[in-house]
Design an enzyme around this catalytic site. Structure first.
Site, PDB file in Angstrom:
ATOM      1  N   HIS A 102       0.704  -1.180   0.082  1.00 30.76           N
ATOM      2  CA  HIS A 102       0.129  -0.403  -0.017  1.00 30.76           C
ATOM      3  C   HIS A 102       0.850   0.994   0.233  1.00 30.76           C
ATOM      4  CE1 HIS A 102       0.957  -0.474   4.179  1.00 30.76           C
ATOM      5  NE2 HIS A 102       0.132   0.731   4.572  1.00 30.76           N
ATOM      6  N   ASP A 104       0.511   5.196   1.576  1.00 28.54           N
ATOM      7  CA  ASP A 104      -0.233   5.394   3.064  1.00 28.54           C
ATOM      8  C   ASP A 104      -1.166   6.885   2.533  1.00 28.54           C
ATOM      9  OD1 ASP A 104       1.155   4.471   4.778  1.00 28.54           O
ATOM     10  OD2 ASP A 104       2.213   5.779   5.178  1.00 28.54           O
ATOM     11  N   ARG A 254       5.120   6.863  14.244  1.00 30.80           N
ATOM     12  CA  ARG A 254       5.844   7.655  13.446  1.00 30.80           C
ATOM     13  C   ARG A 254       4.964   8.678  13.373  1.00 30.80           C
ATOM     14  NH1 ARG A 254       2.027   4.478   9.320  1.00 30.80           N
ATOM     15  NH2 ARG A 254       0.231   6.219  10.244  1.00 30.80           N
TER      16      ARG A 254
END
Length: 286
Positions: A102, A104, A254
């Protein structure tokens, strides 16, 4: 390879032929503007940078480094670090295992431009992360198919299982990077649901082909984490995949930099309804 910035030697070592480089000699607590500009240039070149020596980066320094790229996201539902809402906590014990290729948050009208992930705890083996180069995926496509893709868009969707959050966006299938002007594929298996200019069966077949192209191993790198290591990646021209081959706990922190609107060619056709006449299709091709 060593590169000098403001009297400091950054040691840069590519990790694969497709993308990615380890960078050593960076002091994030004392990073100068010149040093940041050099790191930014390396990011545009390699698409993902790894900093294996960054152990112990404070939340303040983590956020400060991300803020040099732009405003930081406050994620609508993922867990946050106490007193630092800009820092998402990705804990495998809480189900944070993104083992599907993927890019984000492509379901947002303005997806993130980059993310900075620090692994604070990782298993002794397993738990690597992979990235793929979407410039190379696009450039591997034949010219006639590229011509078709350049005139298409794709729908990206995320709906939280508990109904608390839903977002959908339409982006070009091929986007142009604002920093390099290179073109890349911009569809991914996790969030892309449909090419609206095509019928459903046509869309499904084409998307499956593009997903396969974007995930081929010769267009990837794989990184073995050590505690405290950091990855910085360009969300505009990469996909990533967290390898789920471990049982012990893995925890990352993150920050994500708020995005820009993906730019590409204008779609050459309207959304498919199944009722277009031959004359309308011919007009659209002119």
């Amino acid at each position: 390879m060593a590169t000098i910035s403001h009297g400091i030697a950054f040691d840069v070592s590519p990790v694969s032929g497709a993308l990615g480089a380890e960078v050593r000699g960076v002091d994030f607590e004392e990073l100068t503007d010149e040093g940041f500009e050099r790191l930014h240039a390396l990011l545009l070149q390699y698409l993902v940078l790894f900093f294996p020596e960054a152990a112990g980066l404070s939340p303040q320094a983590h956020k400060a480094f991300g803020s040099r790229f732009g405003d930081l996201e406050i994620h609508p539902f993922l867990p946050k670090l106490d007193e630092h809402p800009e820092i998402v906590v990705l804990d495998s014990d809480q189900g944070a295992k993104a083992d599907v290729w993927h890019t984000d948050v492509t379901f947002s009208p303005s997806p993130p431009i980059a993310s900075i992930l620090q692994i604070v705890r990782c298993p002794p083996s397993g738990g690597d992360t992979m990235w793929s180069n979407q410039y190379l995926a696009y450039e591997a496509i034949s010219v006639p198919l590229r011509d078709l893709l350049d005139g298409l868009t794709a729908l990206h969707l995320f709906a939280h299982p508990n109904g608390s959050f839903r977002s959908e966006a339409e982006h070009p299938v091929v986007r142009e990077h604002p920093g390099t002007s290179r073109r890349s594929l911009y569809v991914n298996r996790m969030f892309t649901t449909r090419i609206p200019q095509l019928g459903k069966d046509e869309s499904d077949m084409l998307l499956n082909h593009l997903f396969t192209l974007s995930e081929r191993p010769e267009r990837t790198c794989r990184y073995r984490w050590v505690p405290g290591a950091i990855a910085l990646w360009d969300n505009r021209a990469t996909q990533h995949f967290a390898v789920n081959d471990y049982t012990e706990r893995r925890v990352g922190q993150r920050v994500t930099i708020l995005g820009d609107k993906p730019q590409g060619n204008e779609p050459r056709w309207g959304h498919h309804t199944g009722t277009e006449s031959a004359a309308a299709v011919a007009r659209a091709k002119r």
